[in-house]
Design a protein around this motif. Structure first.
Motif, PDB file in Angstrom:
ATOM      1  N   ILE B 113      38.258  17.204 -39.091  1.00 45.36           N
ATOM      2  CA  ILE B 113      37.404  16.202 -38.437  1.00 45.36           C
ATOM      3  C   ILE B 113      35.980  16.207 -39.005  1.00 45.36           C
ATOM      4  O   ILE B 113      35.405  15.139 -39.273  1.00 45.36           O
ATOM      5  N   ALA B 114      35.417  17.388 -39.235  1.00 46.77           N
ATOM      6  CA  ALA B 114      34.037  17.429 -39.739  1.00 46.77           C
ATOM      7  C   ALA B 114      33.952  17.035 -41.220  1.00 46.77           C
ATOM      8  O   ALA B 114      33.114  16.210 -41.580  1.00 46.77           O
ATOM      9  N   PRO B 115      34.814  17.589 -42.091  1.00 40.51           N
ATOM     10  CA  PRO B 115      34.717  17.153 -43.494  1.00 40.51           C
ATOM     11  C   PRO B 115      34.890  15.637 -43.661  1.00 40.51           C
ATOM     12  O   PRO B 115      34.194  15.029 -44.456  1.00 40.51           O
ATOM     13  N   ILE B 116      35.796  15.036 -42.872  1.00 38.52           N
ATOM     14  CA  ILE B 116      36.020  13.596 -43.003  1.00 38.52           C
ATOM     15  C   ILE B 116      34.813  12.819 -42.480  1.00 38.52           C
ATOM     16  O   ILE B 116      34.322  11.891 -43.120  1.00 38.52           O
ATOM     17  N   ASN B 117      34.312  13.213 -41.302  1.00 40.84           N
ATOM     18  CA  ASN B 117      33.270  12.405 -40.661  1.00 40.84           C
ATOM     19  C   ASN B 117      31.855  12.764 -41.108  1.00 40.84           C
ATOM     20  O   ASN B 117      30.992  11.900 -41.138  1.00 40.84           O
ATOM     21  N   VAL B 118      31.642  14.047 -41.419  1.00 38.58           N
ATOM     22  CA  VAL B 118      30.284  14.466 -41.787  1.00 38.58           C
ATOM     23  C   VAL B 118      30.094  14.384 -43.300  1.00 38.58           C
ATOM     24  O   VAL B 118      29.137  13.807 -43.788  1.00 38.58           O
ATOM     25  N   THR B 165      37.000  24.860 -44.375  1.00 36.51           N
ATOM     26  CA  THR B 165      37.329  23.525 -44.873  1.00 36.51           C
ATOM     27  C   THR B 165      36.065  22.696 -45.109  1.00 36.51           C
ATOM     28  O   THR B 165      36.095  21.678 -45.785  1.00 36.51           O
ATOM     29  N   MET B 166      34.915  23.152 -44.560  1.00 34.56           N
ATOM     30  CA  MET B 166      33.638  22.515 -44.896  1.00 34.56           C
ATOM     31  C   MET B 166      33.144  22.990 -46.264  1.00 34.56           C
ATOM     32  O   MET B 166      32.100  22.544 -46.734  1.00 34.56           O
TER      33      MET B 166
END
Lengths: 274, 291
Positions: B113-118, B165-166
């Motif tokens: 969720i964070a890699p895609i959105n951030v 994953t970030m």
């Protein structure tokens, strides 16, 4: 104390089981008495004539009843969606870091929770007079959705705020530590969990809203737009008999009973998930 | 301990902390912490509860706002009021004591969720990378499970995969094994050991002395909001110089044979000196300070 003193009258002590048994017997006797009084003093035929007259029942159960039921559902769902959106905005305003937002939301919530809904609806019906040329979309649905939704939003806002605050602080911290800005963290992480928490109370709100939709008659609707209560009242006047209102009242149960059942299941699920 | 007062600007200095102070109300939890953590270094922070070690870690990625002092991450000042701290946070993974997985998302979605959105990365790429990281923590087959379906140890390993994953430059661990049942601690520690061996820069707040001794390049012992002693684990844990370090280690390493009342006395002494209260209010700190 285990020993009885000599001067106290020797009274037979009842075991807890016998005591519980006796309490049950008293309750059954009381209920039986009420039924007996009902049979003795209520005239059954008169009762049927006032509340359940068969010929009026036959005339009430017509396609128009179905339409009134459908209208009730449409009014309720539309108002619920309107109230949910406005209520979410109000809840976020109440938790805002901008003080003016918090004040405005508080004033709104306290006003609409504190004033009788029917007065709000009456005032709402005069809005086109106050603002000449005002036309609400989807007449008459738009007006009903807004009037009902404005009041419902105040209640829902408090529920949603409580839900947002019930999401553990670590969730926001985890989201922020992954680099999410505050808005994204609220939208993607906090709100989805908050709405899960408030689904049972919001469904309760839907039940209350279903019943509150009976107040929209003050907005002055055409006969195609009648909801259940208005439909019942009109027929009751026509036949000079209460039966149509009773039928209308029972029709609400078609909507509310399944919802009540749903709330119970959702609450059970929420307890299990914890 | 060498206290530098200006940022070094060296590429290898990933975390620089200068004279860090943090107060909660009247209580000063951190009283001037300075240290530099270099690229690839594994630093374990140990110390009694209430010593401020978790607060120190949380200040590094600004989950707590320092009262005074400056912190540089990769030579950018995160304590600058106009810092782009969201951007800096994407470069440091954080693992919490309570895991803090997102319960409404699957394991895979937690990671992506964070890699895609951030970071605005492509979903297919991110999912591939997430699965690689889940494989690293031994959970590649649990991508479609929800956090509630996993054990505590598995959840913590997912939390590590989520942070990885970030693709961070460094990792912060806040007592990652303290909420786990004893038999589940080992799997999390071995994942962390692999991570350390792969060259990741790590700052770990922990009570696992064996782990600190084996994996850490440097151990920092904190007490009463200051760094009491720091150095290689064989020195700080194996041969502590300071009396407070010795007392703490004796109690942690062999709690059964610690002198009765020793911790109470140590606690009282700490609070006589500086009046620190534990912000988390752990059970050890229920004794009122005696001053």
């Amino acid at each position: 104390m285990t020993t009885t003193t000599a001067d106290a009258p020797a009274r037979k002590r009842l075991s807890p089981r016998k005591r519980a048994q006796r309490a049950r017997i008293i309750q059954y006797a009381g209920l039986g008495l009420i039924v007996l009084l009902g049979v003795l003093f209520v005239d059954g035929r008169q009762m049927v004539n006032v509340f359940f007259r068969p010929d009026v029942i036959a005339k009430t159960i017509a396609p128009e009843l179905g339409r009134a039921l459908l209208n009730t559902v449409i009014y309720t769902i539309g108002a619920f969606i309107f109230g949910l959106i406005l209520g979410t905005v109000l809840a976020l305003m109440r938790l805002s870091s901008v003080a003016v937002n918090r004040w405005l939301a508080s004033i709104y919530i306290e006003f609409f929770r504190g004033v009788p809904a029917i007065i709000v609806f009456m005032a709402f019906s005069l809005l086109p007079l106050a603002i000449p040329g005002l036309r609400l979309p989807l007449d008459p649905y738009g007006a009903v959705w807004m009037a009902l939704g404005l009041v419902a939003a105040a209640y829902m806002a408090e529920t949603i705020r409580a839900g947002i605050q019930a999401v553990p602080k670590g969730q926001l911290e985890a989201a922020r530590s992954l680099g999410m800005p505050a808005g994204m963290a609220t939208q993607k992480i906090v709100l989805p969990q908050a709405f899960r928490i408030v689904t049972p109370p919001l469904t309760n709100e839907l039940i209350l809203l279903t019943k509150d939709s009976s107040l929209v008659y003050v907005l002055g609707l055409t006969s195609e737009a009648y909801e259940l209560t208005k439909y019942g009242r009109e027929l009751a006047t026509t036949y000079a008999n209460l039966t149509p209102l009773v039928i209308a009242g029972l029709s609400y149960l078609i909507i509310t009973l399944p919802l009540t059942f749903l709330v119970r299941r959702l609450e059970a699920q929420a307890t299990k998930a914890r | 301990m060498t206290t530098t007062t200006i940022p070094t600007g060296l590429r290898d200095d990933e975390i620089q902390i200068y004279d860090l102070h943090k107060s909660f109300g009247d209580v000063e939890v951190l009283k001037g912490i300075s240290t530099i953590i270099h690229r690839g270094e594994v630093v374990c922070v140990i110390g009694p509860s209430g010593s401020g070690k978790s607060t120190l870690l949380r200040c590094v990625n600004l989950l707590e706002q320092p009262t005074k002092g400056r912190i540089f991450i990769l030579n950018e000042e995160i304590t600058d009021p106009d810092a782009f701290f969201d951007d800096l946070r994407t470069k440091m993974g954080m693992v919490f004591q309570q895991f803090n997985l997102f319960p409404h998302l699957t394991v895979l979605d937690n990671c992506t969720i964070a890699p895609i959105n951030v970071l605005k990365k492509k979903k297919t790429d991110v999912e591939k990378f997430a699965l690689e990281n889940l494989a690293k923590v031994g959970l590649e087959d649990r991508g479609h499970s929800y956090p509630a379906q996993l054990s505590g140890g598995q959840q913590q390993r997912v939390a590590i995969a989520r942070a990885l994953t970030m693709d961070p430059e460094l990792m912060l661990f806040d007592e990652p094994t303290s909420a786990l049942d004893p038999e589940l601690v080992g799997d999390v520690l071995s994942v962390m050991r692999d991570l350390a061996n792969s060259g990741m820069t790590m700052m770990v707040v922990t009570h696992e002395m064996a782990f600190a001794r084996e994996v850490a390049d440097r151990v920092i012992f904190m007490d009463g909001g200051v760094i009491v002693e720091e150095g290689p684990p064989d020195e700080v844990i194996g041969n502590p110089r300071h009396e407070r370090t010795k007392t703490f280690l004796r109690r942690v390493l062999d709690p059964t044979h610690a002198d009765p009342g020793e911790e109470d006395a140590a606690y009282a002494k700490r609070h006589e000196v500086d009046g620190v209260r534990d912000s988390e209010g752990s059970s050890q700190d229920l004794h009122p300070p005696t001053h």
